[in-house]
Design an enzyme around this catalytic site. Structure first.
Site, PDB file in Angstrom:
ATOM      1  N   HIS A   1     -21.948   8.227   7.337  1.00  0.00           N
ATOM      2  CA  HIS A   1     -22.001   7.260   6.244  1.00  0.00           C
ATOM      3  C   HIS A   1     -22.312   5.880   6.819  1.00  0.00           C
ATOM      4  O   HIS A   1     -21.410   5.108   7.149  1.00  0.00           O
ATOM      5  CB  HIS A   1     -20.657   7.242   5.509  1.00  0.00           C
TER       6      HIS A   1
ATOM      7  N   HIS B   1     -24.912   2.392   6.323  1.00  0.00           N
ATOM      8  CA  HIS B   1     -25.879   1.644   5.514  1.00  0.00           C
ATOM      9  C   HIS B   1     -26.971   1.104   6.440  1.00  0.00           C
ATOM     10  O   HIS B   1     -27.000  -0.083   6.777  1.00  0.00           O
ATOM     11  CB  HIS B   1     -25.174   0.524   4.760  1.00  0.00           C
TER      12      HIS B   1
ATOM     13  N   GLU C   1     -22.668  -8.071  -3.267  1.00  0.00           N
ATOM     14  CA  GLU C   1     -21.636  -8.277  -4.294  1.00  0.00           C
ATOM     15  C   GLU C   1     -21.274  -9.751  -4.470  1.00  0.00           C
ATOM     16  O   GLU C   1     -20.703 -10.140  -5.470  1.00  0.00           O
ATOM     17  CB  GLU C   1     -20.370  -7.477  -3.945  1.00  0.00           C
TER      18      GLU C   1
ATOM     19  N   THR D   1     -24.040   0.007  -3.433  1.00  0.00           N
ATOM     20  CA  THR D   1     -23.992  -0.690  -4.714  1.00  0.00           C
ATOM     21  C   THR D   1     -25.386  -1.037  -5.217  1.00  0.00           C
ATOM     22  O   THR D   1     -25.685  -0.920  -6.404  1.00  0.00           O
ATOM     23  CB  THR D   1     -23.196  -2.002  -4.580  1.00  0.00           C
TER      24      THR D   1
ATOM     25  N   ARG E   1     -17.642  -1.054 -10.070  1.00  0.00           N
ATOM     26  CA  ARG E   1     -19.068  -1.217  -9.747  1.00  0.00           C
ATOM     27  C   ARG E   1     -19.886   0.039 -10.041  1.00  0.00           C
ATOM     28  O   ARG E   1     -21.108   0.042  -9.831  1.00  0.00           O
ATOM     29  CB  ARG E   1     -19.226  -1.594  -8.273  1.00  0.00           C
TER      30      ARG E   1
ATOM     31  N   HIS F   1     -13.725   7.117   1.331  1.00  0.00           N
ATOM     32  CA  HIS F   1     -12.850   5.963   1.036  1.00  0.00           C
ATOM     33  C   HIS F   1     -11.549   6.406   0.359  1.00  0.00           C
ATOM     34  O   HIS F   1     -11.032   5.702  -0.509  1.00  0.00           O
ATOM     35  CB  HIS F   1     -13.549   4.931   0.141  1.00  0.00           C
TER      36      HIS F   1
ATOM     37  N   ASP G   1     -18.837   3.600   7.553  1.00  0.00           N
ATOM     38  CA  ASP G   1     -19.366   2.692   6.527  1.00  0.00           C
ATOM     39  C   ASP G   1     -20.125   1.550   7.202  1.00  0.00           C
ATOM     40  O   ASP G   1     -20.166   0.418   6.719  1.00  0.00           O
ATOM     41  CB  ASP G   1     -18.246   2.140   5.645  1.00  0.00           C
TER      42      ASP G   1
ATOM     43  N   SER H   1     -21.403  -3.769   3.299  1.00  0.00           N
ATOM     44  CA  SER H   1     -20.553  -4.917   2.995  1.00  0.00           C
ATOM     45  C   SER H   1     -19.169  -4.421   2.630  1.00  0.00           C
ATOM     46  O   SER H   1     -19.009  -3.346   2.040  1.00  0.00           O
ATOM     47  CB  SER H   1     -21.138  -5.741   1.840  1.00  0.00           C
TER      48      SER H   1
END
Length: 390
Positions: free
Chosen positions: A62, A64, A71, A100, A164, A225, A285, A289
């Protein structure tokens, strides 16, 4: 050039003793107690692993890779990840996700970055979609993306129980899982659906109803999470006992609850509760962010995920929480390899990819990282940098 790793104590991740490992190009060619090659045979680099523990390269499921966030407005969009941000943490395989933002971060961009990281020397895959449902794909179909695009192995991360999220219905999530499942079956891929679990009161209710009322098994979902709050964690224990896959995030926000329940502590609790170690993974992660919201869900601050947090959490689980090494190593090696159907990853075996990490036995810090047969990091120094790294 061949590489011969000698005199290391090998965790594959199961402990198999002191072994020598011959790397032939990008693969593990031979594993034995004592490998001696004839003089003047071929050029061979010998890596002395005396005083080291040898493990498979770490898999981070996981990350990004194109950056995340926004955000807090456009200026809070985190940058793309660099190669050394990954390899210095012992990670040799990553799975790229959006998050997101499915508008300024696109699937085409994600796929291009996955190919770029592959060209730079590590293995990289991707999940199709972002937080939103309907899922934004490349071909217009989840099933087609998984079947026709080599690097796409599943769907995610789709947000649930989060302010979100796009607030999808149970039926919509079930259809996403069904399409991913068939795509995986027809292409020989995992076809999993990664679910971003938020801090909302619904917790796992949607996922539990889908697995109870349809033929979709719990193992179709990877719930990430799950350490956000005690109630969510409690439900995650029951879910994992019934065959579901749960994932602990090693980068964290400043949430008091998330600080209280570290991945190592959570792992120990789950094992004591009877959860199979095979149903648990850690992911970083990385480069995502880490927004902090107040009680009214208003943005107040921002952090950034680090891939290096992955092994840090594993090391702490060994040293602080006293989880056996061959147990905790599974959550970043063989478990994600099995869950994501990465058949050449996760173990040190003949024919598997030459992804290897050497840990110093005295302090368990990372000494050497080898990805696809190339030394990427050694003795605190990055050996191979990304294209635009200085």
């Amino acid at each position: 050039m061949l590489k011969l790793i000698k005199n290391g104590e090998v965790y594959s991740p199961k402990y198999i003793g002191k072994k020598d490992i011959l790397l032939t190009g990008t693969k593990v060619g031979y594993v034995d107690d004592n490998i001696n090659l004839p003089d003047n045979f071929v050029d061979i680099e010998v890596i002395d692993a005396t005083g080291c523990i040898v493990t498979p390269g770490f898999i981070d499921g996981h990350v990004h890779i194109t950056g995340g966030g926004g955000e807090g407005g456009f200026k809070t969009r985190t940058p793309e990840i660099q190669l050394s941000d990954i390899t210095r943490g012992g990670v040799t395989t990553v799975i790229g996700v959006l998050g997101t933002d499915g508008t300024t971060r696109t699937m085409s961009n994600l796929l291009a970055k996955a190919y770029a990281l592959e060209e730079e020397g590590i293995s990289c895959y991707a999940l199709t979609g972002s937080y939103q449902v309907p899922v934004r794909t490349i071909t217009g179909s989840i099933q087609d993306d998984i079947i026709l695009i080599e690097k796409i192995i599943g769907v995610g991360e789709i947000a649930l129980s989060d302010h979100r999220s796009s607030q999808p219905t149970i039926e919509e999530i079930a259809k996403v899982a069904a399409e991913a499942r068939v795509g995986g079956i027809l292409s020989g891929k995992a076809g999993t659906v990664t679910i971003h679990m938020g801090d909302g009161h619904r917790n796992l209710s949607f996922i539990k109803k889908i697995t109870e009322k349809t033929e979709i098994p719990p193992s179709q979902f990877v719930l990430t999470h799950v350490l956000r709050n005690p109630e969510l964690f409690k439900e995650a224990i029951d879910y994992a006992k019934n065959g579901g896959i749960v994932d602990f995030t090693t980068s964290t926000t400043n949430s008091p609850e998330e600080k209280k329940l570290t991945p190592g502590k959570a792992l120990k609790i789950m094992l004591e509760e009877g959860v199979s170690i095979d149903n648990i993974t850690f992911t970083s992660d990385g480069q995502g962010s880490l927004p902090i919201f107040d009680k009214q869900n208003r943005f107040v601050d921002l952090g950034i995920g680090r891939v290096t947090s992955l092994y840090t959490a594993v090391r702490e689980a060994i040293l602080n929480d006293e989880v056996p090494m061959e147990v905790v190593l599974k959550v970043i090696t063989s478990n994600p390899a099995n869950i994501y159907a990465l058949k050449s990853k996760g173990n040190i075996e003949v024919g598997k990819d030459a992804d290897i990490v050497l840990l110093k036995k005295d302090d368990l810090n990372i000494n050497t990282v080898i990805a696809k047969g190339k030394v990427m990091y050694e003795n605190g120094e990055v050996k191979i940098k990304g294209t635009f790294e200085e």
